[in-house]
Design a protein around this motif. Structure first.
Motif, PDB file in Angstrom:
ATOM      1  N   ILE A 142     -51.706 -83.444 -25.717  1.00  0.00           N
ATOM      2  CA  ILE A 142     -51.113 -82.725 -24.592  1.00  0.00           C
ATOM      3  C   ILE A 142     -50.133 -81.675 -25.089  1.00  0.00           C
ATOM      4  N   THR A 143     -49.472 -81.919 -26.216  1.00  0.00           N
ATOM      5  CA  THR A 143     -48.587 -80.916 -26.802  1.00  0.00           C
ATOM      6  C   THR A 143     -49.374 -79.721 -27.303  1.00  0.00           C
ATOM      7  N   VAL A 144     -50.482 -79.987 -27.991  1.00  0.00           N
ATOM      8  CA  VAL A 144     -51.322 -78.900 -28.503  1.00  0.00           C
ATOM      9  C   VAL A 144     -51.894 -78.072 -27.361  1.00  0.00           C
TER      10      VAL A 144
ATOM     11  N   ALA B 208     -50.000 -87.970 -26.912  1.00  0.00           N
ATOM     12  CA  ALA B 208     -48.847 -87.070 -26.966  1.00  0.00           C
ATOM     13  C   ALA B 208     -49.152 -85.814 -27.773  1.00  0.00           C
ATOM     14  N   ALA B 209     -49.852 -85.976 -28.880  1.00  0.00           N
ATOM     15  CA  ALA B 209     -50.183 -84.817 -29.717  1.00  0.00           C
ATOM     16  C   ALA B 209     -51.152 -83.880 -29.007  1.00  0.00           C
TER      17      ALA B 209
ATOM     18  N   GLY C 178     -50.742 -77.677 -24.279  1.00  0.00           N
ATOM     19  CA  GLY C 178     -49.689 -76.891 -23.648  1.00  0.00           C
ATOM     20  C   GLY C 178     -49.242 -75.713 -24.488  1.00  0.00           C
ATOM     21  N   LEU C 179     -49.068 -75.936 -25.760  1.00  0.00           N
ATOM     22  CA  LEU C 179     -48.608 -74.871 -26.647  1.00  0.00           C
ATOM     23  C   LEU C 179     -49.658 -73.782 -26.822  1.00  0.00           C
TER      24      LEU C 179
ATOM     25  N   THR D  70     -49.896 -91.955 -29.679  1.00  0.00           N
ATOM     26  CA  THR D  70     -49.595 -90.801 -30.525  1.00  0.00           C
ATOM     27  C   THR D  70     -50.617 -89.695 -30.322  1.00  0.00           C
TER      28      THR D  70
ATOM     29  N   PHE E  89     -57.474 -86.226 -24.191  1.00  0.00           N
ATOM     30  CA  PHE E  89     -56.246 -86.733 -23.590  1.00  0.00           C
ATOM     31  C   PHE E  89     -56.555 -87.767 -22.513  1.00  0.00           C
TER      32      PHE E  89
ATOM     33  N   SER F 133     -50.331 -71.853 -23.442  1.00  0.00           N
ATOM     34  CA  SER F 133     -49.209 -71.029 -22.980  1.00  0.00           C
ATOM     35  C   SER F 133     -49.034 -69.802 -23.868  1.00  0.00           C
TER      36      SER F 133
END
Length: 159
Positions: free
Chosen positions: A92-94, A89-90, A96-97, A86, A138, A100
């Motif tokens: 790498i999402t943070v 995943a959290a 990327g967001l 978890t 990560f 970007s």
């Protein structure tokens, strides 16, 4: 006019020759400073070293060479694996967001204020350390998740 007494003292503190630069010419230092991936790579390598230390401490606790506090052993290996996946995943999402959105905002701002804004963003040490921290977290969670010895045995692991 200065007294003649201070002239010999000034000669003691004035360098007689130029010291060699640590990273070569000023151009090389500037190139390293504007490299976005130098600091994040160093922080990620530090995270890898932390992973190695964590595995050694975990192995020592399992073998009985090191005793851990009771509150450290608070869950099973399955719970630890779920928390790590978890987190990975959290994170790498943070990453990327956030980056970007930041690059989009900088692209729009640089079209109005000039291209130096992107260079200033890349040169900023806070930006590099933040990216490095996210990447190291990560990478650390992925290394721990990919370590089968950490989840096969013992049934309880530090959590």
């Amino acid at each position: 006019m200065r007294p003649a007494l201070f002239t010999p003292l000034r000669a003691l503190f004035t360098p007689t020759r130029q010291r060699p630069a640590l990273f070569g010419s000023p151009w090389h230092r500037e190139r390293l400073r504007t490299n976005l991936w130098l600091v994040p790579t160093a922080v990620t390598l530090a995270g890898t070293l932390l992973f190695a230390v964590t595995v050694v401490v975990d192995r020592a606790a399992y073998d009985g060479r090191l005793s851990l506090a009771d509150w450290v052993l608070s869950g099973t290996a399955d719970v630890a694996w779920q928390i790590l996946t978890t987190m990975a995943a959290a994170i790498i999402t943070v990453v990327g967001l956030v980056f970007s959105i930041t690059i989009v905002a900088l692209t729009l701002a640089s079209s109005q204020f000039g291209p130096r804004m992107l260079r200033t963003f890349i040169r900023d040490l806070g930006t590099q350390v933040t990216l490095g921290t996210f990447m190291a977290t990560f990478f650390y969670t992925v290394l721990l998740t990919g370590n089968p010895a950490a989840f096969a045995w013992p049934p309880e692991c530090p959590g």
